[in-house]
Write an enzyme that holds these catalytic residues in place. Structure first.
Site, PDB file in Angstrom:
ATOM      1  N   ASP A 108       0.081  -1.539  -1.429  1.00 23.81           N
ATOM      2  CA  ASP A 108       0.345  -2.236  -2.798  1.00 23.81           C
ATOM      3  C   ASP A 108      -1.397  -2.770  -3.104  1.00 23.81           C
ATOM      4  O   ASP A 108      -2.025  -3.331  -2.332  1.00 23.81           O
ATOM      5  CB  ASP A 108       1.420  -3.524  -3.428  1.00 23.81           C
ATOM      6  CG  ASP A 108       1.136  -4.020  -2.486  1.00 23.81           C
ATOM      7  OD1 ASP A 108       0.666  -5.086  -1.835  1.00 23.81           O
ATOM      8  OD2 ASP A 108       2.533  -5.189  -2.435  1.00 23.81           O
ATOM      9  N   CYS A 109      -0.677  -3.707  -4.320  1.00 28.30           N
ATOM     10  CA  CYS A 109      -2.964  -3.665  -5.074  1.00 28.30           C
ATOM     11  C   CYS A 109      -2.908  -4.993  -4.242  1.00 28.30           C
ATOM     12  O   CYS A 109      -4.525  -4.847  -3.559  1.00 28.30           O
ATOM     13  CB  CYS A 109      -2.456  -4.000  -6.444  1.00 28.30           C
ATOM     14  SG  CYS A 109      -2.147  -5.273  -7.148  1.00 28.30           S
ATOM     15  N   SER A 110      -2.619  -6.066  -3.962  1.00 26.36           N
ATOM     16  CA  SER A 110      -2.637  -7.455  -2.772  1.00 26.36           C
ATOM     17  C   SER A 110      -2.846  -7.159  -1.497  1.00 26.36           C
ATOM     18  O   SER A 110      -3.940  -8.005  -0.498  1.00 26.36           O
ATOM     19  CB  SER A 110      -2.034  -7.979  -3.671  1.00 26.36           C
ATOM     20  OG  SER A 110      -0.796  -8.211  -2.750  1.00 26.36           O
ATOM     21  N   SER A 128      -1.577 -11.611  -5.426  1.00 22.33           N
ATOM     22  CA  SER A 128      -2.042 -11.504  -6.357  1.00 22.33           C
ATOM     23  C   SER A 128      -2.454 -12.404  -7.392  1.00 22.33           C
ATOM     24  O   SER A 128      -3.942 -13.208  -6.963  1.00 22.33           O
ATOM     25  CB  SER A 128      -2.221 -10.227  -6.916  1.00 22.33           C
ATOM     26  OG  SER A 128      -1.162 -10.743  -7.559  1.00 22.33           O
ATOM     27  N   HIS A 161      -2.036  -7.455 -11.037  1.00 17.68           N
ATOM     28  CA  HIS A 161      -2.586  -6.449 -10.693  1.00 17.68           C
ATOM     29  C   HIS A 161      -4.022  -7.164 -10.137  1.00 17.68           C
ATOM     30  O   HIS A 161      -4.573  -7.591 -10.465  1.00 17.68           O
ATOM     31  CB  HIS A 161      -2.795  -5.102 -11.257  1.00 17.68           C
ATOM     32  CG  HIS A 161      -4.119  -3.950 -10.427  1.00 17.68           C
ATOM     33  ND1 HIS A 161      -3.668  -3.881  -9.870  1.00 17.68           N
ATOM     34  CD2 HIS A 161      -4.924  -3.808 -10.805  1.00 17.68           C
ATOM     35  CE1 HIS A 161      -4.045  -2.524  -8.969  1.00 17.68           C
ATOM     36  NE2 HIS A 161      -5.328  -2.446 -10.113  1.00 17.68           N
ATOM     37  N   HIS A 173      -8.901   0.340  -5.758  1.00 19.06           N
ATOM     38  CA  HIS A 173      -7.871  -0.298  -5.753  1.00 19.06           C
ATOM     39  C   HIS A 173      -6.404   1.000  -5.330  1.00 19.06           C
ATOM     40  O   HIS A 173      -6.937   2.044  -5.525  1.00 19.06           O
ATOM     41  CB  HIS A 173      -7.140  -0.661  -6.824  1.00 19.06           C
ATOM     42  CG  HIS A 173      -7.304  -0.047  -8.586  1.00 19.06           C
ATOM     43  ND1 HIS A 173      -6.821  -0.321  -9.400  1.00 19.06           N
ATOM     44  CD2 HIS A 173      -7.857   1.411  -8.431  1.00 19.06           C
ATOM     45  CE1 HIS A 173      -7.382   0.862 -10.526  1.00 19.06           C
ATOM     46  NE2 HIS A 173      -7.450   1.560 -10.212  1.00 19.06           N
TER      47      HIS A 173
END
Length: 247
Positions: A108-110, A128, A161, A173
């Site tokens: 996932d993004c983080s 995040s 995000h 990303h």
């Protein structure tokens, strides 16, 4: 008769002397020609050698310049370059909300930002919202490659995000099932419209500037208050959801 005979004899002697002189002169010329030709050949060879030496000198200079350029190029590679290069290796890897930290078959993004920075010796937290408290704040107009960009795409006051600014107005990303790790344009995007803050976690001398004591646990995306940190764009959304609610 006797006088004619004597005259003819003298003429013969004169002719013979002249012929001998011509022969000697011709022979001397023949003897001199090889020496002259040899000298000319040596002179030509020396000129060729000089030209060759000049060419070798030019080649050496070019090699030296190339070596200097290579050395300069190597010196110019920064920690941000290495972080971005690491991240690009995972282009296309699937998105999955709440992916385990350290897992590289999905992000996932983080978890993505934590992993690629961690691979380059920069330890940042897992979520995040935690990552948004690290490093030093950077204005949107002052972004540099390697800066972390945080957005609230749901416009509910909660960061949901994180992406990596890679220069030229682009973000690296991961978002949305079916997209995964990708490079996106920042200007005018949902991440631009929902921009909250940017943080610099790499100093100008390539040293980490993560604030001491920040957590970097491998637990799922949640802050200490128990609220999900990577919501909205980081969740698996239906395709009918608006762009601001997707990554």
């Amino acid at each position: 008769m006797n006088n004619n005979f004597k005259l003819n004899g003298r003429a013969k002697q004169t002719f013979a002397g002249a012929a001998l002189s011509i022969a000697i002169a011709f022979t001397g010329g023949l003897l001199a020609m090889p020496q002259t030709m040899h000298a000319a050949a040596i002179d030509s060879s020396n000129k060729q050698t000089t030209i060759t030496d000049t060419q070798m000198s030019t080649t050496d200079k070019q090699t030296t310049t190339t070596n200097k350029q290579t050395t300069t190029s190597a010196k110019q590679e920064t920690a941000a370059d290495r972080v971005i290069a690491t991240g690009k290796q995972f282009l296309g890897v699937p998105y999955h909300f709440g992916a385990d930290a350290g897992r590289t078959d999905m992000f996932d993004c983080s978890s993505f930002t934590q992993y690629v920075f961690g691979q380059n010796g920069i330890d940042i937290p897992r979520s995040s919202r935690q990552q948004a408290k690290t490093g030093t704040a950077v204005a949107k107009d002052d972004l540099q490659p390697g800066d972390l960009v945080f957005s609230d795409t749901n416009h509910d006051g909660v960061i949901n995000h994180v992406s990596i600014y890679i220069g030229n107005g682009q973000l690296l990303h991961t978002y949305r099932v079916g997209v995964g790790v990708a490079i996106s344009e920042f200007d005018g995007s949902a991440w631009d419209r929902g921009f909250v803050t940017a943080r610099r976690v790499i100093s100008d001398n390539d040293q980490p500037v993560v604030a001491p004591g920040e957590p970097s646990a491998s637990n799922p995306d949640s802050d200490s208050d128990g609220q999900a940190a990577d919501t909205g764009l980081d969740r698996q959304q239906d395709d009918s959801t608006s762009q601001d609610q997707q990554e």
